[in-house]
Design an enzyme around this catalytic site. Structure first.
Site, PDB file in Angstrom:
ATOM      1  CB  CYS A   1      41.923  15.785  20.394  1.00  0.00           C
ATOM      2  SG  CYS A   1      43.474  15.519  21.297  1.00  0.00           S
TER       3      CYS A   1
ATOM      4  CG  ASN B   1      37.867  17.194  24.332  1.00  0.00           C
ATOM      5  OD1 ASN B   1      38.678  17.151  25.254  1.00  0.00           O
ATOM      6  ND2 ASN B   1      37.898  16.353  23.321  1.00  0.00           N
TER       7      ASN B   1
ATOM      8  CB  SER C   1      36.601   9.507  25.027  1.00  0.00           C
ATOM      9  OG  SER C   1      37.666   8.992  24.266  1.00  0.00           O
TER      10      SER C   1
ATOM     11  CG  ASN D   1      38.314  13.642  20.082  1.00  0.00           C
ATOM     12  OD1 ASN D   1      38.082  14.853  20.135  1.00  0.00           O
ATOM     13  ND2 ASN D   1      39.344  13.082  20.684  1.00  0.00           N
TER      14      ASN D   1
ATOM     15  CE  LYS E   1      34.746  14.667  25.054  1.00  0.00           C
ATOM     16  NZ  LYS E   1      35.484  13.622  25.784  1.00  0.00           N
TER      17      LYS E   1
ATOM     18  CB  THR F   1      39.329  14.193  36.110  1.00  0.00           C
ATOM     19  OG1 THR F   1      39.499  14.733  34.799  1.00  0.00           O
ATOM     20  CG2 THR F   1      40.603  14.422  36.898  1.00  0.00           C
TER      21      THR F   1
ATOM     22  N   GLY G   1      34.232  17.841  34.779  1.00  0.00           N
ATOM     23  CA  GLY G   1      34.469  18.075  36.192  1.00  0.00           C
ATOM     24  C   GLY G   1      33.504  17.440  37.168  1.00  0.00           C
TER      25      GLY G   1
ATOM     26  CG  ASN H   1      36.085   9.482  21.316  1.00  0.00           C
ATOM     27  OD1 ASN H   1      37.018   9.755  20.562  1.00  0.00           O
ATOM     28  ND2 ASN H   1      35.375  10.400  21.947  1.00  0.00           N
TER      29      ASN H   1
ATOM     30  CB  ILE I   1      47.060  11.440  26.324  1.00  0.00           C
ATOM     31  CG1 ILE I   1      46.600  11.722  27.761  1.00  0.00           C
ATOM     32  CG2 ILE I   1      47.404   9.967  26.120  1.00  0.00           C
ATOM     33  CD1 ILE I   1      47.595  11.455  28.853  1.00  0.00           C
TER      34      ILE I   1
END
Lengths: 259, 315
Positions: free
Chosen positions: B131, B193, B22, B128, B166, B267, B245, B100, B72
């Site tokens: 965050c 996360n 997400s 989520n 998550k 990413t 990762g 999500n 973000i």
């Protein structure tokens, strides 16, 4: 939806140091070369590498036949590495991305204000203007004369340097104001450091139709991460520099990042 | 014979174990110019909130050694516009959609889940609770076992399909949170996360992110998350979705050996938006070459003596 963007493995044709610490790297990138518009950008990464991790955004400096050129000042990890690549070495380009400058017509005069690596836009804008029969003038600022790049075949370039070593002694926004002298019939395009864009927006953008190509940290260039917000001057919501820009009408946006 | 790549999270079957993380794939459609988004196990959307959120002030992203910091701030168009504008596009692209969701209050999670329950094409929700970049909600719920339990319980009442929770890695023992989610009826947990991180520009002496701290992602965190995936997979019966990762197919395989059922990629998409295509191919070839008939055979196949693992909670 990025229907006209390509993920292209490109190969280096040549790299030249065109001014102190400033390089132009030309690569073979047929799909991007054929589709790019002035003001659009590419995200550049290295195959099989996680350091640097994120792709780097570059305005396309020129596109001719199968090749694309990038102009950059080699200051960071990514730009230093690109400057050392040899002919035939690969990179990965994602692009063309974003919205470029509006189409140029033969009826108006275009004033292009650039500073630092914003000079990358001179060749592609000159080529575009010539193909459309538009009249174009460049105003190019740097700290000192040795940082100025000379572009073969580009006329009407007015230089400004902070130390007065070449051209107008002072900043490039002052130079533009002096040249246009209150005439608001032309169109201004600009690309360069944020303080230059802020000054243009405040001092020229109110009276002359002005478009600014903004510089902001960016991670993906495609709208995936939402990492590159640019404040909408109207409702205070955010645009994304990558999808809605990087070129904005100067009256559309407000700068909030400290330069 | 071609190895079986499909995996199950609760009632939903994914054609392969790859999912987008997400917040790294927009609403999914942005990726469709680079590969067929219907070929990936699932597209997990940007976090959706009840009302649109404009997100945090810039700078929102910064690169660090083999990693990326982001803040973000859950910028998104809101759940209603997602249902009207984005979901039909994802349906047309044949994507398996997991929504999500994020909220400030427990009852808002339930309201979000209820709205999405009405849309058959939303095959699962991922909560989520982790965050790191908003003042209220997000990680605050994810670091409080009671709050997490309450939210999962409320969502379970209104959402009959798959619920994935998550988790945040920013806790002392993540398996306590995974067990709490399982106890309230979650079908899977995502581990994990981003990690709270920070970077400073030494010349301006300013933080590199507007919010000062942000979430760290990228290859830098993979060994950290690998340890947590291993821990959680030994602590719960429900599937574990690994997230942290992944840059190549080998990383996906490593997470599955550690105990993951599915793996989110994030990413890496910024540098290689078509990464899933090669990953699926790489995983399939690895399974065939190593004589595994399916992902299930590989899962948790780590050759290890648990007596050698200090501080492992075997509760």
């Amino acid at each position: 939806m990025p229907t006209t963007s390509f993920l292209e493995t490109v190969t280096v044709i040549e790299t030249r140091e065109v001014a102190k610490g400033t390089f132009v790297t030309k690569v073979k990138a047929p799909s991007i070369a054929r589709n790019v518009k002035a003001g659009q950008f590419v995200m550049v990464s290295f195959p099989e590498s996680t350091d640097p991790l994120l792709p780097r955004a570059f305005s396309v400096c020129d596109a001719f036949e199968d090749s694309v050129s990038l102009l950059y000042v080699a200051v960071g990890k990514g730009t230093r590495r690109i400057s050392k690549l040899l002919p035939g070495d690969p990179m990965v380009f994602n692009g063309p991305l974003g919205k470029g400058f509006p189409n140029m017509s033969g009826q108006k005069t275009f004033h292009v204000v650039v500073g630092g690596s914003g000079a990358a836009l001179i060749p592609i804008l000159d080529r575009t203007a010539k193909s459309r029969g538009a009249s174009i003038n460049f105003y190019y600022g740097a700290r000192t004369g040795s940082q100025l790049v000379k572009f073969d075949g580009v006329e009407n370039v007015n230089h400004a340097t902070d130390d007065g070593s070449e051209g107008f002694h002072g900043n490039v926004v002052e130079l533009l104001k002096k040249k246009i002298d209150g005439d608001s019939s032309g169109v201004v395009f600009a690309c360069g450091p944020t303080p230059m864009l802020v000054a243009l927006q405040r001092e020229v953008g109110v009276s002359v139709e002005t478009y600014l190509s903004v510089e902001t940290p960016m991670a993906c260039g495609m709208g995936l991460c939402q990492g590159c917000p640019v404040r909408n001057a109207g409702d205070g919501d955010y645009y994304l520099a990558c999808k809605d820009g990087p070129v904005f009408r100067s009256t559309e946006i407000s700068f909030e990042m400290k330069p | 014979m071609k190895p079986e790549l499909s995996v199950k999270l609760g009632k939903v079957e994914l054609k392969n174990p790859l999912m987008t993380a997400s917040g790294t794939c927009g609403y999914g459609e942005e990726l469709s110019g680079y590969f067929d988004v219907g070929m990936i196990g699932a597209i997990v959307t940007k976090s959706l909130t009840l009302k649109p959120k404009i997100g945090n002030e810039p700078p929102r992203v910064a690169e660090v050694s083999s990693g990326m910091l982001n803040s973000i701030g859950l910028a998104n168009i809101g759940v209603r516009r997602f249902i009207e504008e984005k979901l039909p596009l994802l349906e047309k692209l044949n994507a398996l959609v997991i929504a999500n969701i994020a909220a400030k209050r427990a009852e808002d999670y339930a309201e979000l889940a209820e709205l999405l329950a009405g849309k058959e094409s939303v095959r699962a929700v991922e909560l989520n609770l982790s965050c790191p970049n908003v003042k209220e909600g997000g990680m605050e719920f994810g670091t409080d076992v009671k709050a997490l339990s309450t939210i999962v319980k409320m969502v379970r009442k209104v959402f009959g399909r798959t619920i994935i929770v998550k988790l945040t890695p920013n806790v002392t023992r993540i398996s306590d949170f995974a067990r709490a989610a399982e106890a309230e009826g979650a079908d899977a947990v995502t581990v994990a996360n981003t990690y709270v991180g920070m970077a400073i520009d030494i010349y301006t002496r300013r933080p590199k992110l507007h919010t000062v701290r942000g979430g760290l992602s990228g290859p830098a965190i993979r060994p950290l998350t690998m340890a947590k995936v291993f821990e959680v997979s030994k602590s719960v019966q429900i599937p574990v979705v690994a997230s942290g990762g992944v840059f190549a197919w080998q990383d996906v395989v490593e997470y599955i050996i550690a105990g993951a059922t599915a793996v989110e990629i994030g990413t890496v998409l910024f540098a290689k938006p078509d990464a899933p295509v090669e990953m699926v191919k790489g995983i399939s070839e690895y399974l065939a070459d190593s004589h595994f008939g399916s992902i299930a055979e590989l899962r948790g196949s780590l050759d290890v003596n648990l007596q050698n693992v200090p501080h492992m909670n075997r509760g």
